[in-house]
Design an enzyme around this catalytic site. Sequence first.
Site: not given
Length: 634
Positions: A425, A498, A500, A502
């Site tokens: 990403e 990541d 998180d 997102d």
Amino acid sequence: MAKSTYSAKDIQVLEGLEAVRKRPGMYVGSTGPKGLHHLVYEVVDNSVDEALAGHCTSVEIVIHADNAISVTDNGRGIPVDKVPKYRKTGVEVVLTVLHAGGKFGGEGYKVSGGLHGVGVSVVNALSKRLDVEVKRDGKIWTQSYEYGKPKGSLEATGRSKATGTRITVWADDAVFVAVDFDFDTISTRMQETAFLNRDLKITLTDERELEPRRVEYRYSGGIVDFVKHLNQKKDTIHGRPIYFDSTSSEGEVEVAMQWNTGYSEAVLAFANNIHTHEGGTHLEGFRSALTRVVNDYARRKDILKEKEENLSGEDIREGLTAIISVKLIDPQFEGQTKTKLGNPEMRGFVLSTVMQGVAEYLEEHPRPARGIVSKAAQAAKARAAARKARELTRRKGLLESSTLPGKLADCSLSDAALCEVYLVEGDSAGGSAKQARDRSFQAILPLKGKILNVEKSGLNKALTSNEIQAMITALGTSIGEEFNLEAARYHKAIIMTDADVDGAHIRCLILTFFYRYMREMIEAGYVYIAQPPLYKVTQGRKQQYAYSEKELQEILAGLDEKKHSIQRYKGLGEMNPDQLWDTTMDPSTRTLLQVTVDDALAAEEAFSDLMGTQVEPRREFIQRRAKDVRFLDI
Ligand code: 0RA
């Protein structure tokens, strides 16, 4: 003449049990969690057979604190008198003779011959202990076994007016890798069984926790409720599922079906309650009937014009959720995993039932009928457009790996089995990964932001996305009908996002893409999820990484009084290349989660929760599961 007390039949029985213990995998598939759970299904299937025969309305399953499992039904009870052929009680025959199930009282449909239906004797052979309790003829009868052998004879130990059977098993921990049962796995399967057997009550209780967990399934709508459940979070084209059934000398068939506005097909076929993953004659009959009837209708009502081509089966089944359930006396299971129905008579039987059932529905419900036909016509248009787009992109060489995407930092080795590609990403994390990697076998493909949501957009639009094209060319396999696993350029495609929300979202988008267009990559075990650490704990010059909250607590507990600092990694970009290598990319130290699609049902639900047209389930799902990607590992 004194008869030998140790007959040839006894020897056969012992040899049978021995064979099962020698090669457990041959009988229950594996000695891992899957095989272990087969034990439960096997016992439950016997109770369900009683229900199929019309003698049982309730099955209660309990996972006990010591991981023993008991299954109690209110059927007729296993016969307690002697079976002359074996000179043993019916109970002992059922529990010790391989494939004894149908040898007596063999009338009616049975869950036999397939993956299951190996018989409770197999379960008995693979258990360090098994207790049986039968209520029958006004009495309670009990007997215990160890490793498949009776510890004493069947004895009347009480009185009861009720009838039924309880079997309690302690799986042998010397046979199975582990003997702890998974509540959710059993629960999902029992829900499916309850859907397939209208009005059968199945309860599951887990007594391993202080606060026992319990679920109860009972569906008065049977497979209609099953279809509603599968379509629960989708927008449907017509109000109520279509339902019809038929009984003949061939057996019984039941069908429930409902279209939704999505693009995927979820037609599940069952034979005697066994999910026939590989399809077979019943599915073939269903498909040809549906294609014929919908085309006939569309022509007759002039929705499909004379010069227009017929709608294809695939177009008609786009967005269709359906359950086909057949019951027959002597099912033939074929195919690699013995989940393909072979009985030729089922093709015509299902075909004529579906022809009549669907034709009648369309005739009586003109408005939904138009919705269904126009959905198929749209699908046909989209498919034609997608074909064009694909031809166009192929002409430009975009789907072929001869022109690799510019952003791909490829590896130098050419043996795909040794090579891996990180789908990363963001460009900045991609940059770190490029510096960190071992370029001999690790390739890096940075992907920008949110790749297109392929469930919502459909194939032709997905193909216009640069990110998607880059993935397809890098992986080398092409997609959809042209997919070719052998052309895969890497045997590991590792998704690295990541830690998180997102990141979780992007991971799901990439997984949906694999699920929809490259499912065989998942099935081949080529798709993985990288596990970057969540925290770095620094004390003096010592650094430790924690991959979960629990690990963090363990590390903190192990620290002495000196000052330490904790860094929470929100993004991959916060790690320098060395740290990224050490924690996430070095094959000798990293952890990878392998993505598997074992249970199409659960996967279908997870993916449509996340990717379907309704927003609310998606938000809920992400909030609930953001920290836990393991849900895909089913
Ligand atoms: C053999 C014959 C009959 C029933 C059963 C077996 C039977 C087996 C199991 C295993 C779990 N629950 C069960 N319930 C029944 C027919 C008995 C009759 O004709 O009365």
